[in-house]
Scaffold this active site. Structure first.
Site, PDB file in Angstrom:
ATOM      1  N   HIS A 233     -32.651  16.857 -26.496  1.00 59.02           N
ATOM      2  CA  HIS A 233     -33.545  15.741 -26.832  1.00 59.02           C
ATOM      3  C   HIS A 233     -34.135  15.047 -25.606  1.00 59.02           C
ATOM      4  O   HIS A 233     -34.913  14.119 -25.744  1.00 59.02           O
ATOM      5  CB  HIS A 233     -32.800  14.706 -27.677  1.00 59.02           C
ATOM      6  CG  HIS A 233     -31.767  13.950 -26.886  1.00 59.02           C
ATOM      7  ND1 HIS A 233     -30.523  14.446 -26.611  1.00 59.02           N
ATOM      8  CD2 HIS A 233     -31.814  12.735 -26.286  1.00 59.02           C
ATOM      9  CE1 HIS A 233     -29.842  13.574 -25.887  1.00 59.02           C
ATOM     10  NE2 HIS A 233     -30.604  12.526 -25.667  1.00 59.02           N
TER      11      HIS A 233
HETATM   12  C1  UD1 Z   1     -32.103   7.384 -26.225  1.00 58.81           C
HETATM   13  C2  UD1 Z   1     -31.564   7.134 -24.796  1.00 58.81           C
HETATM   14  C3  UD1 Z   1     -30.909   8.400 -24.278  1.00 58.81           C
HETATM   15  C4  UD1 Z   1     -29.863   8.923 -25.235  1.00 58.81           C
HETATM   16  C5  UD1 Z   1     -30.486   9.087 -26.625  1.00 58.81           C
HETATM   17  C6  UD1 Z   1     -29.468   9.552 -27.618  1.00 58.81           C
HETATM   18  C7  UD1 Z   1     -32.852   5.535 -23.407  1.00 58.81           C
HETATM   19  C8  UD1 Z   1     -33.800   5.432 -22.295  1.00 58.81           C
HETATM   20  N1  UD1 Z   1     -32.638   6.806 -23.882  1.00 58.81           N
HETATM   21  O1  UD1 Z   1     -33.107   8.368 -26.140  1.00 58.81           O
HETATM   22  O2  UD1 Z   1     -30.280   8.122 -23.037  1.00 58.81           O
HETATM   23  O3  UD1 Z   1     -29.376  10.154 -24.775  1.00 58.81           O
HETATM   24  O4  UD1 Z   1     -31.024   7.829 -27.037  1.00 58.81           O
HETATM   25  O5  UD1 Z   1     -30.043   9.773 -28.859  1.00 58.81           O
HETATM   26  O6  UD1 Z   1     -32.298   4.555 -23.834  1.00 58.81           O
HETATM   27  N2  UD1 Z   1     -36.299   7.661 -33.401  1.00 58.81           N
HETATM   28  C9  UD1 Z   1     -36.174   7.732 -34.760  1.00 58.81           C
HETATM   29  N3  UD1 Z   1     -35.103   7.117 -35.348  1.00 58.81           N
HETATM   30  C10 UD1 Z   1     -34.150   6.458 -34.619  1.00 58.81           C
HETATM   31  C11 UD1 Z   1     -34.308   6.384 -33.221  1.00 58.81           C
HETATM   32  C12 UD1 Z   1     -35.384   6.994 -32.633  1.00 58.81           C
HETATM   33  O7  UD1 Z   1     -36.985   8.317 -35.455  1.00 58.81           O
HETATM   34  O8  UD1 Z   1     -33.189   5.929 -35.216  1.00 58.81           O
HETATM   35  C13 UD1 Z   1     -37.443   8.363 -32.768  1.00 58.81           C
HETATM   36  C14 UD1 Z   1     -38.612   7.462 -32.489  1.00 58.81           C
HETATM   37  O9  UD1 Z   1     -39.764   8.185 -32.743  1.00 58.81           O
HETATM   38  C15 UD1 Z   1     -38.504   7.186 -31.002  1.00 58.81           C
HETATM   39  C16 UD1 Z   1     -37.855   8.461 -30.484  1.00 58.81           C
HETATM   40  O10 UD1 Z   1     -37.012   8.915 -31.542  1.00 58.81           O
HETATM   41  O11 UD1 Z   1     -39.712   6.923 -30.433  1.00 58.81           O
HETATM   42  C17 UD1 Z   1     -37.031   8.274 -29.259  1.00 58.81           C
HETATM   43  O12 UD1 Z   1     -36.075   7.213 -29.424  1.00 58.81           O
HETATM   44  P1  UD1 Z   1     -35.649   6.300 -28.154  1.00 58.81           P
HETATM   45  O13 UD1 Z   1     -34.577   5.341 -28.540  1.00 58.81           O
HETATM   46  O14 UD1 Z   1     -36.865   5.755 -27.510  1.00 58.81           O
HETATM   47  O15 UD1 Z   1     -35.073   7.342 -27.122  1.00 58.81           O
HETATM   48  P2  UD1 Z   1     -34.126   8.601 -27.342  1.00 58.81           P
HETATM   49  O16 UD1 Z   1     -34.890   9.813 -27.019  1.00 58.81           O
HETATM   50  O17 UD1 Z   1     -33.407   8.538 -28.644  1.00 58.81           O
END
Ligand code: UD1
Length: 397
Positions: A233
């Site tokens: 991811h």
């Molecule tokens: C975040 C952490 C990363 C960790 C990962 C675990 C930061 C900078 N990154 O990355 O270190 O390894 O979490 O999962 O804090 N989304 C959903 N549902 C959710 C959450 C996210 O659909 O419940 C989607 C959204 O489109 C969002 C994307 O996933 O834009 C990324 O989520 P985000 O929290 O920005 O970063 P992660 O890639 O999850």
């Protein structure tokens, strides 16, 4: 889970004895935080149950809402027995700056109102950084669990989060000796740094009996040692369509030799959707929804090999002795390579590395010191001792 679920405020003094209570705000925001917060809550409860222990501890759980889907958040609370958060800041997704700023704006009034003795943060996500910054600027002591890890790669948002959080923290709880060295090299005083071990292993050990009963293998028709568990991811692997396409093609090819189970993180699913990758051409490549903690433990324990870019899985495979290939240029967890079963891999060497492991040429590993299920207990001991010391020096002034 409801947003802004304000249930209560700190009492501050023990009802019967009028003795001061140690007030902790525990912060959790994203999936990899939850398995680090659960053991801490368990350790606080068992500390409080011992009548000899003074001061008692009151904690308030703040969920920032960085992760919000049921299978990215709620399922972990249920499986790990984490109480419903006292406050959910409900910040959701956004750019690095948006998300960090929204957490800060929402967390500051909580700190002002509750005046905790400590804010406790875990890991390296944006919630970790944002809440440390708020607490430090308000003069509230912060402690960082999983301090001192460094990839020395500032293109990763997590590395910036780790650097800033550690620079601000008053107590730095490290998972392994290399983390102590990193912090010392950065000039952080030895008195702040405590090697306590890996708190995630506390969660792993306590959930293992449930993991052994997982029904996922029968649902998917999996047998121990006969599948590869994949999780990817990181932006470096999934945000560039060319790179992601190439990874998927390689996985497709590998799946002709051995079944692959690949739960898709929402970021990965979103990036994969527009690609012309025909998953139906690869019946042994199982692209499934994100899974809970207990099912993930079963997969990590019984996979022939794990291919990942997650920090947690590098550590869990080291604990289980499962071969692990990490698809990254570096890792902030070098102990999993030096002592454990982890190896770095690249797009170029991926197929050869997988084939080598499938042929049985695997690396033997050991479990690092203090990855023993008692890390949370050690953390509570240090937090209490440090608070008593601070109180007595304030009284002596
Ligand atoms: C975040 C952490 C990363 C960790 C990962 C675990 C930061 C900078 N990154 O990355 O270190 O390894 O979490 O999962 O804090 N989304 C959903 N549902 C959710 C959450 C996210 O659909 O419940 C989607 C959204 O489109 C969002 C994307 O996933 O834009 C990324 O989520 P985000 O929290 O920005 O970063 P992660 O890639 O999850």
């Amino acid at each position: 889970m409801t947003e802004m679920n304000d249930r209560r405020t700190f009492i501050g003094y023990h009802r019967n004895t009028r003795m001061k209570i140690l007030k902790l705000i525990l912060v959790a925001g994203a999936r990899p935080n939850f398995m680090k917060i659960a053991p801490l809550i368990k350790a606080i409860r068992s500390y409080n149950q011992d009548r000899r222990h003074r001061p008692k501890i009151d904690f308030m759980l703040v969920h920032t809402g960085q992760h919000y889907d049921n299978n990215m958040s709620d399922i972990f609370f249920q499986e790990l027995g984490i109480p419903e958060p006292d406050i959910n800041l409900g910040v959701g997704s956004g750019s690095q700056a948006e998300q960090t700023a929204r957490i800060m704006l929402a967390f500051e009034p909580v700190c002002l109102r509750e005046k905790p003795d400590w804010v406790v943060v875990v890991g390296d996500v944006n919630s970790t950084l944002a809440c440390s910054l708020v607490a430090a600027k308000l003069g509230i002591k912060t402690s960082h669990i999983e301090a001192g890890l460094r990839s020395y790669d500032r293109t990763m948002p997590e590395e910036i989060n780790r650097l800033v959080t550690d620079a601000l923290a008053d107590l730095l709880f490290t998972p392994s000796a290399d983390a102590n060295l990193n912090l010392k090299k950065e000039g952080l005083p030895a008195r702040k740094i405590k090697l306590v071990g890996n708190i995630m292993i506390d969660a792993l050990i306590s959930r293992l009996p449930e993991a052994e009963k997982s029904t996922l293998p029968s649902q998917l028709g999996l047998k121990p040692g006969e599948f590869v568990y994949v999780t990817l991811h990181r932006p470096s692997n999934v945000d560039d369509p060319k790179i992601l396409h190439s990874i998927m093609n390689k996985l497709g090819k590998i799946s002709k030799k051995i079944t692959i189970v690949f739960p898709l993180h929402p970021r990965t699913r979103k990036m994969l959707a527009p690609l012309e990758f025909r998953a139906q051409d690869y019946p042994q490549l199982m692209l499934i929804e994100p899974i809970g903690y207990t099912d993930s433990l079963w997969l990590a324990k019984y996979a022939r090999l794990v291919l990942t870019d997650s920090g947690g899985l590098q550590e869990e495979t080291t604990y289980f002795g499962t071969p692990c290939l990490t698809l990254r240029r570096n890792t902030e967890r070098p102990v999993t390579i030096k002592i454990g079963t982890n190896q770095l891999t690249s797009l170029k060497s991926l197929e050869a590395d997988v084939n080598r492991i499938l042929k049985g040429k695997t690396k033997r590993g050991n479990v690092p010191k203090y990855w023993d299920g008692r890390t949370a207990e050690r953390i509570i001991k240090y937090l209490v001792a440090s608070s008593i010391k601070a109180d007595s020096s304030a009284a002596g002034r």
